[in-house]
Scaffold this motif. Structure first.
Motif, short mmCIF file in Angstrom:
data_model
loop_
_atom_site.label_atom_id
_atom_site.label_comp_id
_atom_site.label_asym_id
_atom_site.label_seq_id
_atom_site.Cartn_x
_atom_site.Cartn_y
_atom_site.Cartn_z
N GLY A 21 0.81 -1.21 0.00
CA GLY A 21 0.00 0.00 0.00
C GLY A 21 0.85 1.26 0.00
O GLY A 21 0.54 2.24 -0.67
N LYS B 244 -4.34 3.25 -5.64
CA LYS B 244 -4.74 2.63 -4.37
C LYS B 244 -4.87 1.13 -4.56
O LYS B 244 -5.28 0.65 -5.61
CB LYS B 244 -6.08 3.20 -3.91
CG LYS B 244 -5.98 4.57 -3.28
CD LYS B 244 -6.21 4.47 -1.77
CE LYS B 244 -5.90 5.77 -1.04
NZ LYS B 244 -4.55 5.80 -0.48
N LEU B 245 -4.56 0.39 -3.52
CA LEU B 245 -4.73 -1.06 -3.53
C LEU B 245 -5.78 -1.44 -2.49
O LEU B 245 -5.83 -0.84 -1.42
CB LEU B 245 -3.42 -1.75 -3.16
CG LEU B 245 -2.36 -1.86 -4.24
CD1 LEU B 245 -1.08 -2.41 -3.64
CD2 LEU B 245 -2.83 -2.76 -5.38
N PRO B 246 -6.60 -2.45 -2.79
CA PRO B 246 -7.58 -2.89 -1.80
C PRO B 246 -6.92 -3.82 -0.76
O PRO B 246 -7.27 -4.98 -0.65
CB PRO B 246 -8.62 -3.63 -2.66
CG PRO B 246 -7.84 -4.13 -3.82
CD PRO B 246 -6.72 -3.17 -4.05
N VAL B 247 -5.96 -3.26 -0.03
CA VAL B 247 -5.15 -4.08 0.86
C VAL B 247 -5.08 -3.42 2.23
O VAL B 247 -5.01 -2.20 2.34
CB VAL B 247 -3.73 -4.22 0.26
CG1 VAL B 247 -2.73 -4.63 1.31
CG2 VAL B 247 -3.72 -5.21 -0.89
#
Lengths: 415, 109
Positions: free
Chosen positions: A241, A250-253
Motif C-alpha cells: 500500500g 490505491k490497492l484494496p489491501v
C-alpha cells in the motif's frame, strides 16, 4: 557460479574451505534496467528468476530496503500445501508446490523441501462437510488430497489427542505431498541463481518514490539514487500500500501483523504438519526440533512486525487441548510479520493504472507456499504485459467486477 | 497491548476487552451508486503507515462503538472520541499534530 556438490565439498576441503565464493554479488545500482523488482523476498526473487529463465530477461535489478529474505520470507511457518477449494488458488498453489518438489535440484541449492504431509483437522460438522467438498474439488483440479478418518489422523500424528472434549478430531484433509521447506534457503537459492544470470540484487536500498512520465513509469527514487526502468514490479507484501501510494494508485489491501512462535527444541515427535482451523493454530516440528506454531492475525492495521501478546496465549491455549504435550514446553521466541490482506483474502497479481507497473501482493497469511508459482505467474505478466492462465483471475479488477476468489470462506481462517 | 479510553463509559480498556472494527469515517455508497464508488466503499482502504483512524467496540464493557486515532507504526494512541461524528474533533487533530506535524489522512489533516 561454482556448483555445489559433494565433489565441490571434497575439493574445497583440500584448500581448507577457503575457496567458496559469495552466493550472490552485492553491486551498486546501474543507471537503468529493463525491469526493476522492488522487494527481495521469496516472491520478488522468484519473479526475477523466472523472468530470466522463462523469458530471457536478465537486465533486472531486485531492490530491497532491508536485507534479502528479511521480511515475511524469514517470518513464516514454512508450510507448503495446495489443498484449496477455488480453481484459481488450487492452480497457482499447486504450480508452486510442484515447483518446490524439484527446486533444490533446479537452483543447485538445498531448500530442504520436506514433503512430510499436511493434515487439516476437521473438528466441527461444518468442517467435515467443508473439507470433504475440498477433497472432491481437489480431485477435479488434479491436486492430490484425500479425506481421512480420525483413526488415520491419530496414526499419522500420535501426539494428538483426538477425543476432545471440546473439539474432538472428526477427520482430516490429508495432502501427502504437502510439507515444509527451509524458508531462508528459498530466498537464498533464488538470489544465487538470479545473481548468476547477471541480475543485480541491491540490498539496503529503500524506494522513496516512483517516477512517472504521464501515465507511464520511468524509474524509481531510492536511498542509493535514482534508477531508471521500463517496467516496475512491486512485490513487497505488507508495504504494498505504501509503494502503491508513491506510484499514485490505491490497492484494496490492509496491513496486519501475523505472528508465530517456536518452542524449545525437543526430540522428534511429529513428522507431519497439522493445521487446526477451528481452534486456530497450526503446528509442525522443525529439523532442529522446535515446535513451530502459528496463530491468528491481529484484528487491526499495523506495521509493527510484533503482534499482540494475547494472540500467543490464545493460539497456545487452543492447541494445548489437541496437543496436550505442548503444555510442558517452554516457548523460545516469537516474531511477527506484516501481511497484506485483501477483501477476498486472495492475492493480487495484476497490471495497475500506471503503465509499466505491475503488482504482486495480497498473499496475506499464505504467501510462503506460493513463492515459486507466484514468481512464475508474475514473471509472465511482466514479460508479456498481460496475465497468463495462472495470474488471470488474480487481477485487481476483480473487486470492481465482484469476481472474487472466495478462499476466506473456503479455507476457514488459516490460509 | 493497546489500551483505549472508552469515551462512553470512561473505562481504560485493554485490547482483550475491545473488538477492532476497521477504518473509521468511511463514506457509505449503496446499490444506486457507481461501480467505482461502491468498490471504493467496500474495498479501498487508507492502510497508512502512520496516523490512522479506526472504529473500535467496547465489546466486553459498555458494548458501544467509538473511534480512535492511532499510529500504525508505533501503536501510539492519540485519543478516542465518539462515533457520532463524521470528522475527528479538533482536540484529536491537535493531539496528532503535536506528535506528527504535517500528517494527512484521506480528506483530513
Amino acid at each position: 557460479m561454482k556448483r555445489y556438490s559433494a565433489f565441490a565439498i571434497a575439493r574445497q576441503a583440500l584448500s581448507h574451505h577457503q575457496g567458496w565464493e559469495r552466493a550472490w554479488r552485492s553491486p551498486q545500482p546501474k543507471r537503468k534496467y529493463d525491469v526493476i523488482i522492488v522487494g527481495a523476498g521469496g516472491h520478488g526473487l522468484a519473479t526475477a528468476y523466472y523472468l530470466g529463465k522463462n523469458f530471457g530477461i536478465t537486465n533486472v535489478a531486485v531492490i530491497e530496503k532491508g536485507w534479502l529474505g528479511g521480511g515475511n520470507t524469514g517470518r513464516n511457518t514454512t508450510i507448503i500445501r495446495s489443498n484449496y477449494l477455488q480453481d484459481p488458488s488450487a492452480a497457482i498453489y499447486e504450480k508452486a508446490r510442484s515447483l518446490y518438489e524439484t527446486l533444490s535440484q533446479e537452483l543447485n541449492y538445498n531448500i530442504m523441501f520436506s514433503p512430510r504431509g499436511v493434515i487439516m483437522l476437521a473438528q466441527t460438522q461444518s468442517e467435515i462437510r467443508g473439507y470433504q467438498r475440498t477433497a472432491h474439488a481437489n480431485a477435479l483440479q488434479g491436486v492430490q488430497t484425500e479425506w481421512i478418518t480420525p483413526a488415520r489422523v491419530k496414526e499419522l500424528c500420535p501426539i494428538m489427542n483426538i477425543d476432545g472434549p471440546r473439539y474432538p478430531v472428526l477427520g482430516g484433509l490429508w495432502q501427502a505431498r504437502g510439507g515444509t521447506a527451509r524458508h531462508d534457503a528459498v530466498a537464498w537459492g533464488y538470489a544465487r541463481a538470479c545473481s548468476d544470470m547477471g541480475m543485480d540484487i541491491i540490498q539496503q536500498c529503500e524506494v522513496t518514490g516512483v517516477r512517472r512520465e504521464g501515465a507511464k513509469v520511468v524509474g524509481v527514487e531510492t536511498t542509493k539514487g535514482a534508477i531508471d526502468c521500463d517496467k516496475l514490479g512491486m512485490v513487497v507484501a505488507g508495504h504494498a500500500g505504501v509503494l502503491a501510494d508513491m506510484a499514485g494508485f490505491k490497492l484494496p489491501v490492509e496491513s496486519i501483523a501475523l505472528q508465530a512462535l517456536v518452542s524449545e527444541p525437543i526430540k522428534p515427535c511429529m513428522d507431519v504438519v497439522v493445521m487446526a482451523n477451528t481452534v486456530h493454530g497450526y503446528l509442525s516440528q522443525s529439523d532442529k526440533g522446535e515446535m513451530v506454531i502459528g496463530g491468528g492475525t491481529d484484528g487491526f492495521n499495523n506495521y509493527t512486525q510484533r503482534g499482540s501478546f494475547h494472540h500467543i496465549e490464545e493460539t497456545v491455549r487452543a492447541l494445548v487441548e489437541t496437543f496436550p504435550m505442548l503444555s510442558r514446553l517452554k516457548m523460545l521466541r516469537q516474531w511477527g510479520g506484516i501481511v497484506d490482506m485483501t477483501g477476498d483474502r486472495s492475492a493480487i497479481i495484476s497490471k495497475t493504472p500506471v503503465e509499466g507497473v505491475f503488482v504482486n501482493c495480497g498473499w496475506g497469511t499464505g504467501g510462503f507456499k506460493a513463492i515459486p508459482g507466484s514468481g512464475w505467474a508474475m514473471a509472465e505478466l511482466i514479460a508479456k504485459g498481460a496475465p497468463g492462465p495462472l495470474a488471470e483471475a488474480f487481477t485487481m479488477e476483480r473487486f470492481k467486477r465482484g469476481q472474487f476468489i472466495d478462499e476466506s470462506v473456503a479455507a476457514g481462517v488459516a490460509h | 497491548m493497546i489500551t483505549l479510553h472508552c469515551p462512553y463509559c470512561g473505562v481504560d480498556a485493554d485490547e482483550t476487552e475491545l473488538t477492532p472494527g476497521g477504518e473509521a469515517h468511511l463514506k457509505r455508497f449503496g446499490p444506486g451508486s457507481s461501480d467505482e464508488d461502491f468498490e471504493g466503499y467496500l474495498f479501498a482502504r487508507q492502510n497508512p503507515k502512520g496516523v490512522h483512524f479506526e472504529r473500535w467496540r467496547h465489546a466486553y464493557g459498555c458494548g458501544k462503538w467509538f473511534l480512535a486515532a492511532r499510529c500504525t507504526m508505533t501503536l501510539e494512541v492519540f485519543g478516542t472520541y465518539s462515533a457520532q461524528t463524521t470528522e475527528p474533533p479538533k482536540k484529536i487533530k491537535d493531539a496528532i499534530s503535536a506528535k506528527r506535524p504535517g500528517w494527512t489522512w484521506g480528506a483530513f489533516s
